[in-house]
Design a protein around this motif. Structure first.
Motif, short mmCIF file in Angstrom:
data_model
loop_
_atom_site.label_atom_id
_atom_site.label_comp_id
_atom_site.label_asym_id
_atom_site.label_seq_id
_atom_site.Cartn_x
_atom_site.Cartn_y
_atom_site.Cartn_z
N LEU A 105 -42.67 71.28 18.83
CA LEU A 105 -41.82 70.83 17.80
C LEU A 105 -41.25 69.66 17.75
CD1 LEU A 105 -39.31 74.14 17.27
CD2 LEU A 105 -41.41 73.16 15.68
N LEU A 106 -40.86 68.87 19.09
CA LEU A 106 -40.79 67.86 20.00
C LEU A 106 -41.76 66.86 18.68
CD1 LEU A 106 -38.65 65.34 20.61
CD2 LEU A 106 -39.50 66.06 22.76
N GLN A 107 -42.97 67.69 19.28
CA GLN A 107 -44.51 66.52 19.06
C GLN A 107 -44.32 66.45 17.29
OE1 GLN A 107 -47.29 68.14 22.95
NE2 GLN A 107 -47.60 67.11 21.40
N ALA A 108 -44.26 67.58 16.70
CA ALA A 108 -44.40 67.45 15.79
C ALA A 108 -43.50 66.70 14.46
CB ALA A 108 -44.49 68.66 15.21
N ALA A 109 -42.13 66.87 15.46
CA ALA A 109 -41.16 65.90 14.27
C ALA A 109 -42.07 64.44 15.03
CB ALA A 109 -39.87 66.27 15.37
N ALA A 110 -41.65 64.09 16.06
CA ALA A 110 -42.35 62.65 16.87
C ALA A 110 -42.81 62.96 15.67
CB ALA A 110 -42.11 62.57 17.48
N ALA A 111 -44.13 63.42 15.58
CA ALA A 111 -45.24 62.70 14.35
C ALA A 111 -45.56 62.56 12.91
CB ALA A 111 -46.52 63.51 14.95
N MET A 112 -44.67 63.55 13.24
CA MET A 112 -43.98 63.31 11.24
C MET A 112 -42.63 61.98 11.24
SD MET A 112 -43.15 66.93 9.42
CE MET A 112 -42.46 66.14 8.16
N ALA A 113 -41.84 61.24 12.06
CA ALA A 113 -41.40 60.15 12.18
C ALA A 113 -42.20 59.53 12.42
CB ALA A 113 -40.54 60.46 12.82
N GLN A 114 -43.34 58.98 12.96
CA GLN A 114 -43.85 57.71 13.23
C GLN A 114 -44.81 58.06 12.21
OE1 GLN A 114 -45.97 59.26 16.38
NE2 GLN A 114 -44.70 57.96 17.94
N SER A 115 -44.76 58.65 10.96
CA SER A 115 -45.79 58.36 9.76
C SER A 115 -44.70 57.88 8.67
CB SER A 115 -46.40 60.00 9.17
OG SER A 115 -45.49 60.95 9.02
N GLY A 116 -43.77 58.06 8.87
CA GLY A 116 -42.75 57.09 7.87
C GLY A 116 -41.81 58.21 7.45
N ALA A 117 -42.04 60.19 7.57
CA ALA A 117 -41.02 61.06 6.75
C ALA A 117 -39.58 61.13 8.05
CB ALA A 117 -41.96 62.34 6.90
N PRO A 118 -38.62 60.94 7.27
CA PRO A 118 -37.20 60.67 8.38
C PRO A 118 -37.58 62.82 8.29
CG PRO A 118 -36.51 60.80 6.12
CD PRO A 118 -38.54 60.44 5.84
N THR A 119 -36.69 62.53 9.88
CA THR A 119 -36.63 63.86 10.81
C THR A 119 -35.87 63.93 11.58
OG1 THR A 119 -39.58 63.38 10.38
CG2 THR A 119 -38.44 64.71 11.78
N VAL A 120 -34.77 65.05 11.41
CA VAL A 120 -34.18 65.32 12.03
C VAL A 120 -34.00 66.11 13.39
CG1 VAL A 120 -31.19 65.80 12.81
CG2 VAL A 120 -32.01 64.34 10.63
N TYR A 121 -33.57 66.58 14.39
CA TYR A 121 -34.16 67.12 15.67
C TYR A 121 -32.79 67.24 16.40
CZ TYR A 121 -36.02 69.83 19.92
OH TYR A 121 -36.68 70.32 20.41
N ILE A 122 -31.49 68.90 16.35
CA ILE A 122 -30.78 69.32 16.56
C ILE A 122 -30.45 70.21 17.83
CG2 ILE A 122 -28.34 69.93 15.95
CD1 ILE A 122 -29.14 68.31 14.34
N SER A 123 -30.37 69.65 19.29
CA SER A 123 -30.69 70.37 20.01
C SER A 123 -29.62 70.88 20.43
CB SER A 123 -30.51 69.27 21.17
OG SER A 123 -31.31 70.62 22.13
N GLY A 124 -29.20 72.48 20.83
CA GLY A 124 -27.90 73.01 21.12
C GLY A 124 -28.31 73.15 22.12
N GLU A 125 -29.36 73.24 23.23
CA GLU A 125 -29.52 74.24 24.71
C GLU A 125 -29.39 72.67 25.36
OE1 GLU A 125 -32.69 76.77 24.32
OE2 GLU A 125 -32.16 78.06 23.52
N GLU A 126 -29.89 71.47 24.99
CA GLU A 126 -29.83 69.90 26.17
C GLU A 126 -29.08 68.96 25.63
OE1 GLU A 126 -34.32 70.29 27.33
OE2 GLU A 126 -34.07 71.19 25.26
N ALA A 127 -28.98 68.63 26.24
CA ALA A 127 -28.26 66.85 25.50
C ALA A 127 -29.05 66.09 25.41
CB ALA A 127 -27.51 66.61 27.60
N THR A 128 -28.48 64.77 24.84
CA THR A 128 -29.51 63.48 24.00
C THR A 128 -30.65 63.79 25.02
OG1 THR A 128 -27.34 62.31 23.57
CG2 THR A 128 -28.27 63.99 21.88
N GLY A 129 -30.15 63.02 26.16
CA GLY A 129 -30.49 62.55 27.48
C GLY A 129 -31.66 63.02 27.83
N GLN A 130 -31.60 64.73 27.87
CA GLN A 130 -32.52 65.39 28.66
C GLN A 130 -33.76 65.58 27.35
OE1 GLN A 130 -30.21 69.41 28.99
NE2 GLN A 130 -30.16 68.78 31.01
N VAL A 131 -33.49 65.77 26.18
CA VAL A 131 -34.24 65.17 25.33
C VAL A 131 -35.31 63.99 25.11
CG1 VAL A 131 -35.36 65.58 22.73
CG2 VAL A 131 -33.54 67.06 24.17
N ARG A 132 -34.67 62.83 25.64
CA ARG A 132 -35.36 61.85 26.03
C ARG A 132 -35.63 61.63 27.16
NH1 ARG A 132 -29.79 59.22 24.14
NH2 ARG A 132 -29.22 59.11 22.22
#
Length: 455
Positions: A105-132
């Protein structure tokens, strides 16, 4: 106006009492008396025929803007969805821990964001630093993705309503979300249902594609209330064995496309890589013909996938109890097929251990795999290899008859495209293809005769 009298009705026997008491005097059951609201008060409070706002009724042919699917940038992900993500749809994705749901899902969300579509990723299990950190490992650190770590549904919706709605919203996972309108800890049935309802309502009202990640139980089903699967539009399962590099994304429910479509991925150092030809992945390593090995053209949605079926027969000393072990197929169907081979073909498996495996960790549910399994069992029992470039498919009945299966022509065309020159299956009028010769088999004894005669 006289005050209505209270009545207490027993839920077990239906007897009426004027006051509450612990035990019903008629059926002697404890704690079964429930107060009944008088009819006049009940009808006033619960009459839903008035007081609401009228709903506009439209015809089926009313003019409206067609919904245009959005591509995620991952062709295999779009294939499993039926061609892309539908705006305003709710998608529930389940899978075992560590299988790669968040990575996909991170790969799909990043690919859509790079194509110009606004995308939001909410993580309830990891901190933002871990996702980065994971995004940097996948080479996606530069994607313009909106990232947040939150578990409060109220906070999430307040943040989303303060800005234009995104094209894609990913919530990982729904079991960590919490609604302050419902009592209970995150992950409870009431919390999961209430949180999912609020998020889905936001997605429908704003045309946002919503992806919810769901935990699974020990038996592989999605945890939480069953109603959660009814609330969403698409239910997907991310499957695979951790010891194998491949992963299969399977659509179990899809209101906007065909079910049982699959997308195949391979887990690599840089994340999940798409596999455009999964047949070569499951057939790798078949250079020499071996006894007990057959090839079955499985059908996943509209995609044929060729997989290898392996069988091993081990003779035991007299008196020992034989064992039957199956990986990737139904053990009950194996027992039925062994019984048909013994009763209709005169082959004896009673004094031998039988091991059956579908190579690559693939799981077969297609009844057309009966003939391929039977061919592997006969080959292993006689210790005679099958032709290396042959495929086998067909459903076997209890009488030993080989029955027709769906999309036989599609299976043959896929096998011919991959270089197979022989096909064996039901005798239902199928013809040879360019480079592939087809042999129809009416019954299971014909299969046994062909294997023993050709070896």
């Amino acid at each position: 106006m006289a005050k209505p009298k209270r009545r207490y009705v027993c839920t077990e026997c239906g007897s009426v009492a004027t006051r509450w008491q612990g035990q019903c005097v008629d059926c002697s059951q404890w704690n079964t008396l429930v107060e009944e609201v008088p009819g006049t008060v009940f009808s006033v409070r619960h009459d839903l025929s008035t007081g609401g706002r009228p709903v506009v009724l439209e015809s089926l042919n009313a003019p409206s803007e067609p919904l245009v699917r959005r591509t995620t940038g991952l062709a295999e992900f779009d294939r499993a969805l039926g061609g892309g993500i539908v705006p305003g749809s709710a998608i529930l994705m389940g899978g075992e821990p560590g299988i790669g749901k968040s990575t996909l899902l991170l790969q799909a969300a990043a690919a859509m964001a790079q194509s110009g579509a606004p995308t939001v990723y909410i993580s309830g299990e990891e901190a933002t630093g871990q996702v980065r950190l994971r995004a940097a490992r996948l080479g996606l650190a530069g994607a313009p993705l909106g990232l947040a770590a939150a578990t409060s549904v109220r906070d999430i919706l307040t943040t989303l309503n303060s800005a234009p709605p995104p094209a894609l919203l990913v919530v990982d996972s729904i079991q960590t979300m919490h609604s302050d309108t419902i009592e209970g800890a995150p992950g409870s049935v009431s919390q999961v249902r209430a949180s999912a309802f609020e998020l889905i309502r936001y997605a429908k009202e704003n045309g946002v594609a919503l992806v919810l990640v769901g935990h699974v139980t020990k038996d592989g089903t999605i945890a939480g209330p069953r109603v959660l699967e009814h609330m969403v539009d698409v239910v997907m399962s991310f499957e695979g064995e951790r010891s194998h590099q491949y992963r299969i994304l399977r659509a179990l429910k899809n209101r906007f496309g065909a079910v049982e479509e699959i997308g195949v991925f391979a887990m690599e150092g840089q994340g999940l890589a798409e596999v455009s030809n999964p047949s070569m992945l499951f057939l790798s390593g078949r250079e020499q013909p071996l006894a007990g090995s057959s090839v079955f053209p499985a059908l996943e949605g509209t995609r044929p996938v060729l997989v290898e079926v392996q069988a091993l027969i081990v003779r035991l000393q007299s008196g020992a109890t034989p064992r039957r072990a199956v990986v990737g197929w139904d053990s009950g169907r194996l027992a039925m097929l062994l019984a048909v081979l013994e009763a209709r073909c005169g082959l004896s498996f009673s004094s031998a251990e039988v091991y059956l495996n579908v190579a690559g960790g693939y799981r077969l549910t297609d009844p057309a795999a009966d003939l391929a399994v039977a061919a592997a069992l006969v080959s292993a029992l006689a210790d005679k290899p099958l032709p290396l470039r042959a495929i086998w498919f067909g459903e076997v009945s209890l009488s030993g008859e080989v029955r027709p299966v769906a999309h036989a022509g599609l299976r043959l065309r896929e096998a011919a495209k991959l270089g197979f020159d022989t096909g064996c299956g039901p005798a239902d009028g199928l013809k040879d293809l360019a480079g592939l010769r087809y042999f129809g088999l009416e019954s299971l004894p014909k299969l046994v005769d062909r294997i023993l005669a050709s070896a």
